[in-house]
Enzyme design. Sequence first.
Site, PDB file in Angstrom:
ATOM      1  N   HIS A  29       1.047  -1.103  -0.013  1.00  0.00           N
ATOM      2  CA  HIS A  29       0.278   0.090  -0.185  1.00  0.00           C
ATOM      3  C   HIS A  29       0.287   1.459   0.236  1.00  0.00           C
ATOM      4  CE1 HIS A  29      -2.324  -3.524   1.792  1.00  0.00           C
ATOM      5  NE2 HIS A  29      -3.540  -2.729   1.573  1.00  0.00           N
ATOM      6  N   GLY A 116      -3.022  -4.207  11.967  1.00  0.00           N
ATOM      7  CA  GLY A 116      -3.150  -4.831  10.850  1.00  0.00           C
ATOM      8  C   GLY A 116      -5.066  -4.158  11.134  1.00  0.00           C
ATOM      9  N   PRO A 117      -5.482  -4.668  11.945  1.00  0.00           N
ATOM     10  CA  PRO A 117      -7.420  -5.103  12.163  1.00  0.00           C
ATOM     11  C   PRO A 117      -7.160  -3.755  12.322  1.00  0.00           C
ATOM     12  CG  PRO A 117      -6.485  -6.942  13.522  1.00  0.00           C
ATOM     13  CD  PRO A 117      -5.147  -5.992  13.390  1.00  0.00           C
ATOM     14  N   LEU A 118      -7.335  -2.869  11.600  1.00  0.00           N
ATOM     15  CA  LEU A 118      -8.182  -1.047  12.293  1.00  0.00           C
ATOM     16  C   LEU A 118      -8.942  -1.612  13.090  1.00  0.00           C
ATOM     17  CD1 LEU A 118      -8.970  -0.237   8.498  1.00  0.00           C
ATOM     18  CD2 LEU A 118      -6.431   0.346   9.501  1.00  0.00           C
ATOM     19  N   HIS A 264      -4.143   3.358  -3.314  1.00  0.00           N
ATOM     20  CA  HIS A 264      -4.235   2.979  -1.883  1.00  0.00           C
ATOM     21  C   HIS A 264      -3.650   1.582  -1.714  1.00  0.00           C
ATOM     22  CE1 HIS A 264      -5.797   1.636   1.905  1.00  0.00           C
ATOM     23  NE2 HIS A 264      -6.639   2.818   1.537  1.00  0.00           N
ATOM     24  N   GLU A 413     -16.583  -4.307  25.857  1.00  0.00           N
ATOM     25  CA  GLU A 413     -15.864  -5.104  25.372  1.00  0.00           C
ATOM     26  C   GLU A 413     -14.297  -5.359  24.620  1.00  0.00           C
ATOM     27  OE1 GLU A 413     -19.899  -6.404  26.293  1.00  0.00           O
ATOM     28  OE2 GLU A 413     -18.870  -6.074  25.045  1.00  0.00           O
ATOM     29  N   HIS A 475     -27.455 -15.564  26.344  1.00  0.00           N
ATOM     30  CA  HIS A 475     -26.293 -14.971  27.412  1.00  0.00           C
ATOM     31  C   HIS A 475     -26.290 -16.558  27.624  1.00  0.00           C
ATOM     32  CE1 HIS A 475     -27.485 -11.059  27.532  1.00  0.00           C
ATOM     33  NE2 HIS A 475     -26.850 -11.750  28.615  1.00  0.00           N
ATOM     34  N   ARG A 531     -20.906 -19.610  37.123  1.00  0.00           N
ATOM     35  CA  ARG A 531     -21.846 -18.354  37.839  1.00  0.00           C
ATOM     36  C   ARG A 531     -22.082 -19.218  39.125  1.00  0.00           C
ATOM     37  NH1 ARG A 531     -28.880 -17.789  37.033  1.00  0.00           N
ATOM     38  NH2 ARG A 531     -28.448 -15.481  38.116  1.00  0.00           N
TER      39      ARG A 531
END
Length: 676
Positions: A29, A116-118, A264, A413, A475, A531
């Site tokens: 790029h 890497g993961p934007l 790009h 999260e 859940h 739990r």
Amino acid sequence: MNDIQVMNKAADNIRILAASMVEKANSGHPGGAMGGADFVNVLFSEFLIYDPKNPKWEGRDRFFLDPGHMSPMLYSVLALSGKFTLDELQQFRQWGSVTPGHPEVDVMRGIENTSGPLGQGHTYAVGAAIAAKFLKARLGEEVMNQTIYAYISDGGIQEEISQGAGRIAGTLGLDNLIMFYDANNVQLSTKVEDVDAENVAMKYEAWGWKVIQINGNDINEIRKALKEAKAEISKPTLIIGNTVMGKGAVGADNSCYENKVSTHGQPLSAAGASIADTIKNLGGDPEHPFAILPEVAELYAKRAKELEVIVAERYAVKDLWAKAHPDLAAKMEQWFSGKAPKIDWAAIEQKANQATRAASATVLGVLATHVENMIVASADLSNSDKTDGFLKKTHAFVKGDFSGAFFQAGVAELSMACICIGMSLHGGVIAACGTFFVFSDYMKPALRMAALMEQPVKFIWTHDAFRVGEDGPTHEPVEQEAQVRLLEKLKNHKGHNSMLVLRPADVVETTVAWKLAMENVYTPTALILSRQNITDLPAKENRYQEALQAEKGAYIVNEDANADVILLASGSEVSTLVEGAALLRADGIKVRIVSVPSEGLFRSQSKEYQESILPAGSKIFGLTAGLPVNLEGLVGPNGKVWGLESFGFSAPYKVLDEKLGFTAKNVYNQVKELLA
């Protein structure tokens, strides 16, 4: 040449190197790297404070790159700084090279994070800024007075994680965080304006950031913005730099190839531009593109000399501080060593027959008072995931006060996980974060990056099975354990399992699980906790000493001589096996009960040990509250697994146990059928 001419020459040098790297690799790029060159040049040649001779200096500034595809820009400016050779740049994206397509954390070479993961890279920076504030509150500004810089692109701004990172940084008033937004209006397949009409400046201002908008290719405007950001004392700063994608790119006929989508994600030649004419246009030699121009070499040599003086002054201050505060100096050394803290694990007293989340809270209460550099976070669930065991001994971070050790992340999260990874990357702190296990789905992109970067973050996941009960299938984590345990089976570059996954069977085994988590300084750890209350496992003498066998991943809880069948499980199902074993024994069947909190750990043991626990050819019955695949690799061809093959249901958990076959009676029936 005057000052501005030299600086522009240096930025053009970065552009030449970046474009040439992509061209030689025939992959990569170039456009964004060419547009962002001016900012990184100003940052590295004038503002970023680090020690060229000691890259791991604790008090250094840190630079977090979010758009990993812009690695050619980072490698190029680091080459100007002496961290990479020109030969290494020419091996970009090749087998065995130190210049992979997306940067991988290598502090010795000036790379603070794998990106890497934007969206994740700048969120790590938020975590690093929190860690810096936390350490400054404990050690003092004499040694912890650094600035955290982040670099984000249009894609990172659009990724949903940016909302969590932006909100949290603004709420906490992280004035030690400066982020440059490379706003070039070009994405991989389209223009930004086609997909995003929001006012980014107003958004960040609403979150409590200082926002400065500039021409991101103008040296003086970049300098002014950075000085203004450094002077800010109550807010993080976003510098929106309007830059030119593919700056300087031209065609063979000298036509302009700037601001084009085509530049790009492919070499300039593939985009229709001329790499040779582009290099000429930028003042380089097309025959020898991999070169550092004399004026640029002189500029960065000058910066190296400046850094020597700056760093010497910082070290002198640190020496005086250490003499005045030897206790703090010793703590700082221990905290940044990465070594596990010393805890008297055997002395931790657990209340009998509790949920393992409650047992975890007991351990966290001890850690809160014995591990001064630990930060625990929760995604708005501290009173339910029981991280409040830690919180009760400290207080949460608030703007202007980082003397506490708890991070209230809000319902975010993924952001929380990445911020904790950033804390770990900064160094000096131990980070842990909690939420319900089902919401680990939101965290998966961060988990694999933590594993890839070998960051020892502790992930605390409670409400581990269908026994969440009345909340229903939304859940109830049925398939989550199978997903997370895949990382147990993956090796990292150092040969370790890329994640340690532990599902303890009772309160004492939970203590041992936390012991393993804290002693694991090589990879992330997952603690999967119940739990509901669990009946403690039987003990011959000292339950803690017996539970220590969990350090090998699997161990024999109790057994009859010459057992007819092995009963195998992790977590709360082990106690169900104990109940079922009583019925089998009453029927004359001899059993061995095995708790296997971590298959990954067990598979790392010697073949002899594995065989001693699960002899080849044995009849084995496995019980899992998740997918049968959780245990199928251990049970083998002569056994069977009772698990779930559908989503859960809404009902009290004891009703679900009966309906779904997680009872002593069903264990008895299934084993009788297996033996028949």
